[in-house]
Structures are given as C-alpha cells and as structure tokens.
Design a protein around this motif. Sequence first.
Motif, PDB file in Angstrom:
ATOM      1  N   SER A  82       0.799  -1.154  -0.019  1.00 16.98           N
ATOM      2  CA  SER A  82       0.219   0.160  -0.047  1.00 16.98           C
ATOM      3  C   SER A  82       0.799   1.214  -0.041  1.00 16.98           C
ATOM      4  N   THR A 121      -8.287   2.669  -4.643  1.00 16.71           N
ATOM      5  CA  THR A 121      -7.655   4.091  -4.124  1.00 16.71           C
ATOM      6  C   THR A 121      -8.007   5.112  -5.143  1.00 16.71           C
ATOM      7  N   ASP A 122      -8.244   6.432  -4.852  1.00 16.18           N
ATOM      8  CA  ASP A 122      -8.340   7.490  -5.744  1.00 16.18           C
ATOM      9  C   ASP A 122      -7.114   7.968  -6.557  1.00 16.18           C
ATOM     10  N   TYR A 148       2.895   1.605  -7.171  1.00 13.76           N
ATOM     11  CA  TYR A 148       1.777   1.269  -6.334  1.00 13.76           C
ATOM     12  C   TYR A 148       0.219   1.714  -7.060  1.00 13.76           C
ATOM     13  N   ASN A 177      -7.487   9.311   0.927  1.00 11.10           N
ATOM     14  CA  ASN A 177      -6.364   9.205   2.562  1.00 11.10           C
ATOM     15  C   ASN A 177      -7.127   8.920   3.489  1.00 11.10           C
ATOM     16  N   ARG A 191       3.776   9.030  11.058  1.00 10.33           N
ATOM     17  CA  ARG A 191       5.156   9.159  11.038  1.00 10.33           C
ATOM     18  C   ARG A 191       5.430  10.709  11.781  1.00 10.33           C
ATOM     19  N   LYS A 203       8.955  15.543   8.795  1.00 14.99           N
ATOM     20  CA  LYS A 203       9.568  15.745   7.791  1.00 14.99           C
ATOM     21  C   LYS A 203       8.328  15.892   6.591  1.00 14.99           C
ATOM     22  N   ARG A 212      -4.317  16.078   0.159  1.00 13.78           N
ATOM     23  CA  ARG A 212      -4.843  14.998   0.186  1.00 13.78           C
ATOM     24  C   ARG A 212      -6.358  15.301   0.853  1.00 13.78           C
ATOM     25  N   ARG A 271       9.166  13.330  -2.994  1.00 15.30           N
ATOM     26  CA  ARG A 271       8.795  12.165  -3.758  1.00 15.30           C
ATOM     27  C   ARG A 271       8.897  12.109  -5.251  1.00 15.30           C
ATOM     28  N   HIS A 274       5.647  12.920  -7.378  1.00 15.84           N
ATOM     29  CA  HIS A 274       4.669  13.231  -6.300  1.00 15.84           C
ATOM     30  C   HIS A 274       3.101  13.684  -6.860  1.00 15.84           C
TER      31      HIS A 274
HETATM   32  O1  DAU Z   1      -5.124   8.496  -1.665  1.00 14.99           O
HETATM   33  C1  DAU Z   1      -5.340   7.169  -0.945  1.00 14.99           C
HETATM   34  C2  DAU Z   1      -3.980   6.610  -0.674  1.00 14.99           C
HETATM   35  O2  DAU Z   1      -3.360   7.462   0.302  1.00 14.99           O
HETATM   36  C3  DAU Z   1      -3.731   5.150  -0.679  1.00 14.99           C
HETATM   37  O3  DAU Z   1      -4.064   4.535  -1.694  1.00 14.99           O
HETATM   38  C4  DAU Z   1      -2.241   4.916  -0.146  1.00 14.99           C
HETATM   39  O4  DAU Z   1      -2.362   3.264   0.348  1.00 14.99           O
HETATM   40  C5  DAU Z   1      -2.045   5.422   1.058  1.00 14.99           C
HETATM   41  O5  DAU Z   1      -0.667   5.258   1.509  1.00 14.99           O
HETATM   42  C6  DAU Z   1      -1.924   7.062   0.777  1.00 14.99           C
HETATM   43  O6  DAU Z   1      -1.155   7.301  -0.202  1.00 14.99           O
HETATM   44  P1  DAU Z   1      -0.150   8.729  -0.075  1.00 14.99           P
HETATM   45  O7  DAU Z   1       1.099   8.631  -0.842  1.00 14.99           O
HETATM   46  O8  DAU Z   1      -1.033   9.828  -0.298  1.00 14.99           O
HETATM   47  O9  DAU Z   1      -0.024   8.748   1.499  1.00 14.99           O
HETATM   48  P2  DAU Z   1       1.422   8.919   2.359  1.00 14.99           P
HETATM   49  O10 DAU Z   1       0.823   8.714   3.867  1.00 14.99           O
HETATM   50  O11 DAU Z   1       2.399   8.351   1.976  1.00 14.99           O
HETATM   51  O12 DAU Z   1       1.624  10.490   2.139  1.00 14.99           O
HETATM   52  C7  DAU Z   1       0.670  11.587   2.274  1.00 14.99           C
HETATM   53  C8  DAU Z   1       1.104  12.889   1.924  1.00 14.99           C
HETATM   54  O13 DAU Z   1       2.395  13.306   2.510  1.00 14.99           O
HETATM   55  C9  DAU Z   1       2.024  12.615   0.231  1.00 14.99           C
HETATM   56  O14 DAU Z   1       1.870  13.938  -0.437  1.00 14.99           O
HETATM   57  C10 DAU Z   1       3.532  12.363   0.881  1.00 14.99           C
HETATM   58  C11 DAU Z   1       3.411  13.346   2.136  1.00 14.99           C
HETATM   59  N1  DAU Z   1       4.629  12.753   2.842  1.00 14.99           N
HETATM   60  C12 DAU Z   1       4.419  11.545   3.240  1.00 14.99           C
HETATM   61  C13 DAU Z   1       5.568  11.211   4.403  1.00 14.99           C
HETATM   62  C14 DAU Z   1       5.747   9.711   4.672  1.00 14.99           C
HETATM   63  C15 DAU Z   1       5.552  13.911   3.636  1.00 14.99           C
HETATM   64  O15 DAU Z   1       5.250  15.256   3.452  1.00 14.99           O
HETATM   65  N2  DAU Z   1       6.238  13.434   4.674  1.00 14.99           N
HETATM   66  C16 DAU Z   1       6.259  12.213   4.920  1.00 14.99           C
HETATM   67  O16 DAU Z   1       7.050  11.925   5.870  1.00 14.99           O
END
Ligand code: DAU
Length: 332
Positions: A82, A121-122, A148, A177, A191, A203, A212, A271, A274
Amino acid sequence: MQRLLVTGGAGFIGASFVHYVLENTDAHVTVLDKLTYAGNLDSLAGLPAERFEFVQGDICDAGLVDRLVAGCDVVVHYAAESHNDNSLHDPRPFLDTNIIGTYTLIEAARKHSRRFHHISTDEVYGDLELDDPERFTENTPYNPSSPYSSTKAGSDLLVRAWVRSFGLQATLSNCSNNYGPYQHVEKFIPRQITNVIDGIRPKLYGKGENVRDWIHANDHSSAVLAIIAKGRIGETYLIGAGGEKNNKDVVELILKLMGQAPDDYDHVVDRPGHDVRYAIDSTKLRDELGWTPRFPHFDAGLEDTIRWYRNNEDWWRPQKAATEARYTEQGQ
Ligand code: DAU
Ligand code: NAD
C-alpha cells in the motif's frame, strides 16, 4: 448470519473494518493476511472468538484462497502492498500482491459464485492541479503515477473485466487518504505524530503544498458496508468526506495539537512523481446509498488519533526505528 472473508484484515484499514463490522453487525469475520511488515496481529486483539477467525496466508496461494472463498458469503478485498514510497524502491511485491493476488481471489469468487467487494484508491485517477475546480468522479479516466497506483489500477480493471466477461458479482470502491488508529508509522500522519513523541522534527516532502482528501477510517468502513449491502453489481463508488488539506497545514496542526511551535519541522527531498492533489466527489455514494460521514471534523479526528498513538506506544514502537532508518537512507 453473513460470513465475511476479509483479506488484509491485519493492516490499517482492514483492521478498522473488522472492528467496525463486529461492533455494528452480527456477521462472522475470517481474516486472511500474510502478516507482511505492514500486518499487525495486535490490531485484532480481543475480538470475540465465536465471531472471528484469523488465517495467516498469502492471497496468491490459490489452494488456500479457494478453500476460504468456498466457506464464505462475501469477500472483502483489502490486502495490498500500500505504500507509494516503497513501490518506488522495489515495485515487485506490488505486482505480486496487487495484481496476481487480486486475480487469484476473483478466480475463486467466480468459481464459487461469491459476492466480491474490491477496495481501491483514488490514486488510480492520477492527480489534479491545485487550482482545478474539478474533483475525481467515477467517470474520471484512469491515469496512475506510481508503481503502487498503477498496480491498483490494474487490479480494478481485472475486477471490472471479470464482472463483464464472467458475471462476477462484484462492486468496487475508490477511497481517498484514510487516517485514524492502527496506521503504520511509515505513513504521513503517524510518522509525524510519532516523530514528535520521539523528539524528531516532522519531515515534509518538498514544499508541502500537495493536497490530500482526508477521511477517518471508520467512515471508510461504513461506506464499504453500505456498498456491500446496497451497491449495484458492477458499479464503482468513490468514497470521500470533503477533507482536502495540504501537507504543510496538516504538519502545522499536528505540531499545534502536540504543544510544539508550528514551524518546528524540516523540508526533505520530494517524492519522485509526487501526485499534486487528490479530491473526491462522493455524490453517487451519498445520493444512491444515503451514506454520510460520521467523523467529518478533521481537527477532532486528528486529536483522537494523536491520543491513540500516545496511549498505544507498544503497538507502534517495534516498527519505528527501522522505518526511520529506511527514510534516512532515502534522504527523507
Ligand atoms: O489516496 C489514497 C492513498 O493514500 C492510498 O491508496 C495509499 O495506500 C496511502 O498510503 C495514501 O497514499 P499517499 O502517498 O497519499 O500517503 P502517504 O501517507 O505516504 O503521504 C501523504 C502525503 O504526505 C503525500 O503527499 C506525501 C507526503 N509525505 C509523506 C510522508 C511519509 C510527507 O510530506 N512526509 C512524509 O514523511
Ligand atoms: P496496509 O499496508 O496497512 O495493510 C495491508 C495488509 O495486507 C497488511 O496486513 C498485510 O500484511 C496484508 N498483505 C499484504 N500482502 C499480502 C498478501 N500477499 N496476502 C495476504 N495479505 C497481504 O494497507 P492499508 O492502508 O490498510 O490499505 C488497505 C487497502 O485499502 C489497500 O488495498 C489500499 O490500496 C486501500 N486504500 C488505502 C487507503 C489509505 O489511505 N491507506 C486509501 C484508499 C484505499
């Protein structure tokens, strides 16, 4: 009494769904979960033994899947690799679980004529510009960005093809999300909360302008139950609670709720690829099935979530050091 087979039920949203079903229905739940790094049996502790069974196994194991699907009424398919960041470093497990695993499950559901609900997922729709007035709908073209999201898009298309070609009794949902208890510390919100608890600065990837659309995991669960009960076969339903926020605002809110200075965070390397913004139009789900979110207030939900991580350090502590070490290696 309905017998549900829930794949990935030891993960974040799967576990939330299992709790929700056992609290709000009289269904029996069997969880099939491989217990990868993301699965945690502690998320399912204390469930009533007469209504709950746990089976450790892989959704790619056709023999095991066939036996479990034969013994249930409805398959609710959450199991997946995921995390976007992991998929950028090692895509292979995403292909195995998200594509071959889904194929294995729908073949068994077809053979045994079982109702199937596919969780997605969206992110399959790609992303929107920050100033785009549009939101994703069920008719938005697929345009995934990461390994993913492309494997999730592939799994959606397999389910749709099995409906059309083989008459699989399936519905699909694509949600935004999720946040709430039991989410792995590799994900954004947990995190940062656990970083603050550990005295590490949060971070933020890049400038932190990415948006999101946050929904509480319990609201995702109630929507999935509504779709299983009343959704039309072959249809896709988008699930969202109108919770658009940029990452910078979320980090600043976490810091404020945890009593820290709002600028006490670091910008780290972005990322690759991104996605800029996700936003869901959930009109179809609301109008057709009468669903509404019960936790629409993000600030209050976030405060509860912070409390949960503060009170459940035993749950997340074993994963924290290894997760941060992996991020440090990546410069994040
Ligand atoms: O939109 C649904 C999706 O949401 C799901 O399909 C995925 O399984 C789920 O992991 C999530 O994906 P994201 O990539 O949006 O989630 P993530 O928690 O990894 O990151 C959320 C946002 O925060 C994204 O813009 C990246 C950013 N981020 C993430 C991390 C881990 C940061 O700025 N700092 C961080 O340390
Ligand atoms: P997660 O990573 O927390 O949990 C995934 C679970 O699946 C884990 O328990 C893991 O052990 C299990 N699993 C992985 N590979 C397996 C395999 N081969 N066989 C059996 N079990 C296996 O994920 P999550 O965040 O709870 O997401 C669950 C589902 O919801 C996924 O399909 C994801 O695409 C979807 N989704 C997630 C979000 C979100 O915000 N987290 C939003 C929309 C949709």
